[in-house]
Design a protein around this motif. Structure first.
Motif, short mmCIF file in Angstrom:
data_model
loop_
_atom_site.label_atom_id
_atom_site.label_comp_id
_atom_site.label_asym_id
_atom_site.label_seq_id
_atom_site.Cartn_x
_atom_site.Cartn_y
_atom_site.Cartn_z
N HIS A 66 0.87 -1.19 0.00
CA HIS A 66 0.00 0.00 0.00
C HIS A 66 0.90 1.23 0.00
O HIS A 66 0.86 2.04 0.93
CB HIS A 66 -0.92 0.00 1.22
CG HIS A 66 -1.81 -1.20 1.28
ND1 HIS A 66 -2.99 -1.26 0.60
CD2 HIS A 66 -1.66 -2.39 1.90
CE1 HIS A 66 -3.56 -2.45 0.81
NE2 HIS A 66 -2.76 -3.16 1.60
N ASP A 68 1.01 3.86 -2.07
CA ASP A 68 0.55 5.14 -2.62
C ASP A 68 -0.74 5.57 -1.91
O ASP A 68 -1.28 4.83 -1.09
CB ASP A 68 0.36 5.06 -4.14
CG ASP A 68 -0.69 4.03 -4.55
OD1 ASP A 68 -1.51 3.61 -3.71
OD2 ASP A 68 -0.66 3.62 -5.73
N ARG A 69 -1.18 6.75 -2.22
CA ARG A 69 -2.34 7.31 -1.53
C ARG A 69 -3.60 6.47 -1.72
O ARG A 69 -4.36 6.25 -0.79
CB ARG A 69 -2.59 8.76 -1.95
CG ARG A 69 -3.65 9.43 -1.11
CD ARG A 69 -3.74 10.93 -1.38
NE ARG A 69 -4.73 11.53 -0.53
CZ ARG A 69 -4.49 12.01 0.68
NH1 ARG A 69 -3.28 11.96 1.19
NH2 ARG A 69 -5.46 12.56 1.39
N SER A 70 -3.84 5.97 -2.94
CA SER A 70 -5.06 5.19 -3.16
C SER A 70 -5.00 3.86 -2.40
O SER A 70 -6.01 3.40 -1.88
CB SER A 70 -5.32 4.97 -4.65
OG SER A 70 -4.27 4.24 -5.23
N GLU A 73 -5.76 4.76 1.12
CA GLU A 73 -7.19 5.08 1.27
C GLU A 73 -8.03 3.80 1.41
O GLU A 73 -9.01 3.77 2.15
CB GLU A 73 -7.69 5.90 0.09
CG GLU A 73 -9.14 6.30 0.17
CD GLU A 73 -9.48 7.22 1.34
OE1 GLU A 73 -10.50 6.97 2.02
OE2 GLU A 73 -8.73 8.18 1.58
N SER A 74 -7.61 2.71 0.74
CA SER A 74 -8.37 1.46 0.81
C SER A 74 -8.31 0.83 2.21
O SER A 74 -9.12 -0.05 2.51
CB SER A 74 -7.83 0.46 -0.23
OG SER A 74 -6.55 -0.01 0.15
#
Length: 183
Positions: A66, A68-70, A73-74
């Protein structure tokens, strides 16, 4: 049974770091890089910690996969868990889990029954015992501090409370001691 170490909050920046709402007294150990934690929901994990740092008083954590930002966010609102065996191995002398306290008799310092402990709520300022009064009525929240909870006897099945006047309804109008207590 699993215990919650933290709840993942919002992403921070673009490198996949997230804020966490802690539910542990030892975040440096629980969230140390390389640690792997189970999750709720289970499909979000397990998660392996890759980074842990303080940013202006906010703890930021990164997880493998994980970056990166997306991806971060998950993970929002995912609970990080440890098993009961892991949690209780390091329990402090004066630390209890909700399952250890639920069902204990609550008595005052004179031994009179006040009710039954239903739960332990962990708060940001202090923990609260949830006590169901013996005569019925609404639950009473008792700050879990030594001045108000001078004794916890899990093996003996009771918690001794020294509540201020008016916190509990008059539990036993004839002043009889709780069952098993001397007068």
């Amino acid at each position: 049974m699993d215990y919650v170490v933290a709840r993942i909050g919002r992403p921070h920046g673009i490198r996949g770091e997230v804020t966490v709402e802690l539910r542990t007294d030892d975040p440096a150990r629980r969230l140390a890089p390389g640690s792997t934690l189970r999750t709720d929901p289970a499909g979000a994990g397990p998660l392996t910690v890759t980074s842990l740092r303080d940013h202006q008083g906010t703890l930021l954590v990164g997880f493998a996969g994980h970056e990166d930002r997306s991806g971060a966010e998950s993970l929002r609102n995912v609970l990080l868990l440890v098993g009961a065996d892991e949690a209780e191995d390091e329990a402090e002398e004066d630390a209890w889990y909700p399952h250890q306290l639920a069902g204990l008799s609550a008595v005052d310092t004179a031994g009179r029954s006040l009710g039954t402990v239903r739960d332990l709520l962990t708060g940001s300022a202090q923990d609260l015992l949830v006590v169901r009064p013996g005569g019925g009525g609404d639950d009473v929240l008792v700050p879990f501090v030594r001045a108000l909870v001078p004794e916890v006897d899990v093996a003996g099945g009771r918690v001794v409370l020294d509540p201020p006047g008016g916190l509990f309804p008059d539990p036993d109008p004839d002043g009889q001691p709780a069952a098993g207590e001397d007068a």
